[in-house]
Design an enzyme around this catalytic site. Structure first.
Site, PDB file in Angstrom:
ATOM      1  N   GLY A  12      -3.518 -11.073 -15.821  1.00  0.00           N
ATOM      2  CA  GLY A  12      -4.961 -10.683 -16.361  1.00  0.00           C
ATOM      3  C   GLY A  12      -5.988 -12.019 -16.219  1.00  0.00           C
ATOM      4  O   GLY A  12      -6.798 -11.808 -17.108  1.00  0.00           O
ATOM      5  N   SER A  13      -5.805 -13.104 -15.175  1.00  0.00           N
ATOM      6  CA  SER A  13      -6.926 -13.856 -15.211  1.00  0.00           C
ATOM      7  C   SER A  13      -8.169 -13.350 -14.859  1.00  0.00           C
ATOM      8  O   SER A  13      -9.357 -13.834 -15.189  1.00  0.00           O
ATOM      9  CB  SER A  13      -6.480 -15.078 -14.346  1.00  0.00           C
ATOM     10  OG  SER A  13      -6.419 -14.971 -13.045  1.00  0.00           O
ATOM     11  N   ASN A  14      -7.971 -12.425 -13.944  1.00  0.00           N
ATOM     12  CA  ASN A  14      -9.335 -11.602 -13.485  1.00  0.00           C
ATOM     13  C   ASN A  14     -10.078 -10.878 -14.836  1.00  0.00           C
ATOM     14  O   ASN A  14     -11.106 -10.829 -14.918  1.00  0.00           O
ATOM     15  CB  ASN A  14      -8.956 -10.677 -12.486  1.00  0.00           C
ATOM     16  CG  ASN A  14      -9.224 -11.227 -11.170  1.00  0.00           C
ATOM     17  OD1 ASN A  14     -10.402 -12.157 -10.753  1.00  0.00           O
ATOM     18  ND2 ASN A  14      -8.161 -11.569 -10.444  1.00  0.00           N
ATOM     19  N   LEU A  84      -0.688  -3.226  -9.748  1.00  0.00           N
ATOM     20  CA  LEU A  84       0.203  -3.368  -8.582  1.00  0.00           C
ATOM     21  C   LEU A  84       0.857  -1.905  -8.535  1.00  0.00           C
ATOM     22  O   LEU A  84       2.066  -1.774  -8.604  1.00  0.00           O
ATOM     23  CB  LEU A  84       1.100  -4.502  -8.682  1.00  0.00           C
ATOM     24  CG  LEU A  84       0.369  -5.794  -8.688  1.00  0.00           C
ATOM     25  CD1 LEU A  84       1.516  -7.082  -8.492  1.00  0.00           C
ATOM     26  CD2 LEU A  84      -0.536  -5.865  -7.665  1.00  0.00           C
ATOM     27  N   ASN A 101     -11.446  -2.489  -6.617  1.00  0.00           N
ATOM     28  CA  ASN A 101     -10.132  -3.070  -6.613  1.00  0.00           C
ATOM     29  C   ASN A 101     -10.399  -4.576  -6.126  1.00  0.00           C
ATOM     30  O   ASN A 101     -11.299  -4.741  -5.105  1.00  0.00           O
ATOM     31  CB  ASN A 101      -9.041  -2.504  -5.695  1.00  0.00           C
ATOM     32  CG  ASN A 101      -7.944  -3.301  -5.676  1.00  0.00           C
ATOM     33  OD1 ASN A 101      -7.297  -3.662  -6.415  1.00  0.00           O
ATOM     34  ND2 ASN A 101      -7.246  -3.596  -4.478  1.00  0.00           N
ATOM     35  N   HIS A 103      -8.789  -7.683  -4.037  1.00  0.00           N
ATOM     36  CA  HIS A 103      -7.359  -7.949  -3.280  1.00  0.00           C
ATOM     37  C   HIS A 103      -7.727  -9.554  -2.686  1.00  0.00           C
ATOM     38  O   HIS A 103      -8.688  -9.756  -2.194  1.00  0.00           O
ATOM     39  CB  HIS A 103      -7.619  -7.082  -2.084  1.00  0.00           C
ATOM     40  CG  HIS A 103      -6.229  -7.181  -1.285  1.00  0.00           C
ATOM     41  ND1 HIS A 103      -5.080  -6.806  -1.613  1.00  0.00           N
ATOM     42  CD2 HIS A 103      -5.998  -7.765   0.058  1.00  0.00           C
ATOM     43  CE1 HIS A 103      -4.265  -7.055  -0.735  1.00  0.00           C
ATOM     44  NE2 HIS A 103      -4.732  -7.719   0.250  1.00  0.00           N
ATOM     45  N   ASP A 144      -5.803  -0.484   0.397  1.00  0.00           N
ATOM     46  CA  ASP A 144      -6.916  -1.262   0.422  1.00  0.00           C
ATOM     47  C   ASP A 144      -7.619  -1.189   1.705  1.00  0.00           C
ATOM     48  O   ASP A 144      -8.090  -1.889   2.339  1.00  0.00           O
ATOM     49  CB  ASP A 144      -6.009  -2.805   0.894  1.00  0.00           C
ATOM     50  CG  ASP A 144      -4.959  -3.357  -0.194  1.00  0.00           C
ATOM     51  OD1 ASP A 144      -5.523  -3.068  -1.235  1.00  0.00           O
ATOM     52  OD2 ASP A 144      -3.913  -3.779   0.306  1.00  0.00           O
ATOM     53  N   GLU A 174     -12.282 -15.152  -6.820  1.00  0.00           N
ATOM     54  CA  GLU A 174     -11.949 -14.010  -7.530  1.00  0.00           C
ATOM     55  C   GLU A 174     -12.602 -13.978  -8.803  1.00  0.00           C
ATOM     56  O   GLU A 174     -13.399 -12.905  -9.196  1.00  0.00           O
ATOM     57  CB  GLU A 174     -10.267 -13.489  -7.721  1.00  0.00           C
ATOM     58  CG  GLU A 174      -9.739 -13.469  -6.359  1.00  0.00           C
ATOM     59  CD  GLU A 174      -8.270 -12.944  -6.592  1.00  0.00           C
ATOM     60  OE1 GLU A 174      -8.273 -11.838  -7.375  1.00  0.00           O
ATOM     61  OE2 GLU A 174      -7.139 -13.498  -6.019  1.00  0.00           O
TER      62      GLU A 174
HETATM   63  C1  GAR Z   1      -4.950 -11.376  -8.181  1.00  0.00           C
HETATM   64  O1  GAR Z   1      -4.916 -12.447  -7.182  1.00  0.00           O
HETATM   65  C2  GAR Z   1      -5.434 -10.123  -7.444  1.00  0.00           C
HETATM   66  O2  GAR Z   1      -6.435 -10.235  -6.281  1.00  0.00           O
HETATM   67  C3  GAR Z   1      -4.173  -9.546  -6.920  1.00  0.00           C
HETATM   68  O3  GAR Z   1      -3.147  -9.673  -8.067  1.00  0.00           O
HETATM   69  C4  GAR Z   1      -3.803 -10.893  -8.561  1.00  0.00           C
HETATM   70  C5  GAR Z   1      -3.908 -10.737 -10.046  1.00  0.00           C
HETATM   71  O4  GAR Z   1      -4.162 -11.667 -10.818  1.00  0.00           O
HETATM   72  N1  GAR Z   1      -4.175  -8.220  -6.432  1.00  0.00           N
HETATM   73  C6  GAR Z   1      -3.480  -7.787  -5.511  1.00  0.00           C
HETATM   74  O5  GAR Z   1      -2.752  -8.331  -4.670  1.00  0.00           O
HETATM   75  C7  GAR Z   1      -3.603  -6.062  -5.128  1.00  0.00           C
HETATM   76  N2  GAR Z   1      -3.211  -5.785  -4.070  1.00  0.00           N
HETATM   77  P1  GAR Z   1      -4.345 -11.706 -12.345  1.00  0.00           P
HETATM   78  O6  GAR Z   1      -3.685 -10.772 -13.124  1.00  0.00           O
HETATM   79  O7  GAR Z   1      -4.594 -13.274 -12.940  1.00  0.00           O
HETATM   80  O8  GAR Z   1      -5.951 -11.269 -12.297  1.00  0.00           O
END
Ligand code: GAR
Length: 190
Positions: A12-14, A84, A101, A103, A144, A174
């Site tokens: 969940g850093s995003n 995911l 989303n 990616h 995607d 991101e």
């Molecule tokens: C992120 O890099 C996101 O782009 C990717 O999962 C990571 C989640 O990081 N998403 C995918 O690959 C979707 N196909 P986070 O939990 O630290 O935000």
């Protein structure tokens, strides 16, 4: 303004980047939905008093549970931030044009089944790519494949590993791209 639900599966850093920049948005992060009960993103939600829900059920029952939460919070923008799991066509139909989303690649490259998280960066390094990046796009039925909202790239340096590239793309790209995309949608729709 949008009432936002953020869907997560992991760290969940995003999500954290969105929370940290919440003040710069007209929209509000109203709830978090995770398909994993031990996702660290849930702790981030708790730390910021954002209601969070775990929906592990798949199929019709899972979708129904999700829709009930979305309706409870009057959600009109769903942000998939490291979620995911594939959404059902019922949910996509109901919120078409209101699901985005993030990616971690320059779509359409390195998108589709099997390309998620570190797998993406492994493939990019194995193929000796010189650039990579991240994309925010609308969610359609294909994996995607929806219309791109924003995309940003960086150069891959000598000796880069999948892990170092992942961190670089997360922190340099991101963590701004989702908020910038929401701002763009706010300007276009409000
Ligand atoms: C992120 O890099 C996101 O782009 C990717 O999962 C990571 C989640 O990081 N998403 C995918 O690959 C979707 N196909 P986070 O939990 O630290 O935000």
């Amino acid at each position: 303004m949008f009432n936002i639900a953020v869907f997560v599966s992991g760290s969940g850093s995003n999500l954290q980047a969105m929370i940290d920049k919440q003040d710069t948005l007209k929209s509000k992060i109203c709830c978090i939905i995770s398909n994993k009960k031990d996702a660290y993103a849930l702790i981030r939600a708790k730390n910021h008093n954002i209601p969070s829900f775990v929906v592990t059920k798949k199929g019709k029952a899972g979708e129904q549970a999700i829709i009930e939460i979305l309706e409870q919070f009057d959600i009109n923008l769903i942000v998939l931030a490291g979620y995911l799991r594939i959404l059902s066509s019922e949910l996509i139909n109901k919120y078409r044009g209101r699901i985005i989303n993030i990616h971690p690649s320059l779509l359409p490259k390195y998108g589709g089944a099997g390309f998620y998280g570190l797998n993406v960066h492994k493939a990019v390094i194995e193929n000796n790519e010189k650039i990579s990046g991240a994309t925010v796009h609308f969610v359609e039925e294909g994996i995607d494949t929806g219309k791109i909202i924003l995309q940003k790239q960086l150069e891959i340096e000598e000796g880069e590993t999948p892990e170092s590239l992942q961190i670089k793309i997360l922190t340099n790209i991101e963590h701004n791209l989702l908020v910038d995309s929401i701002k763009l949608l706010e300007r276009e729709t409000l």
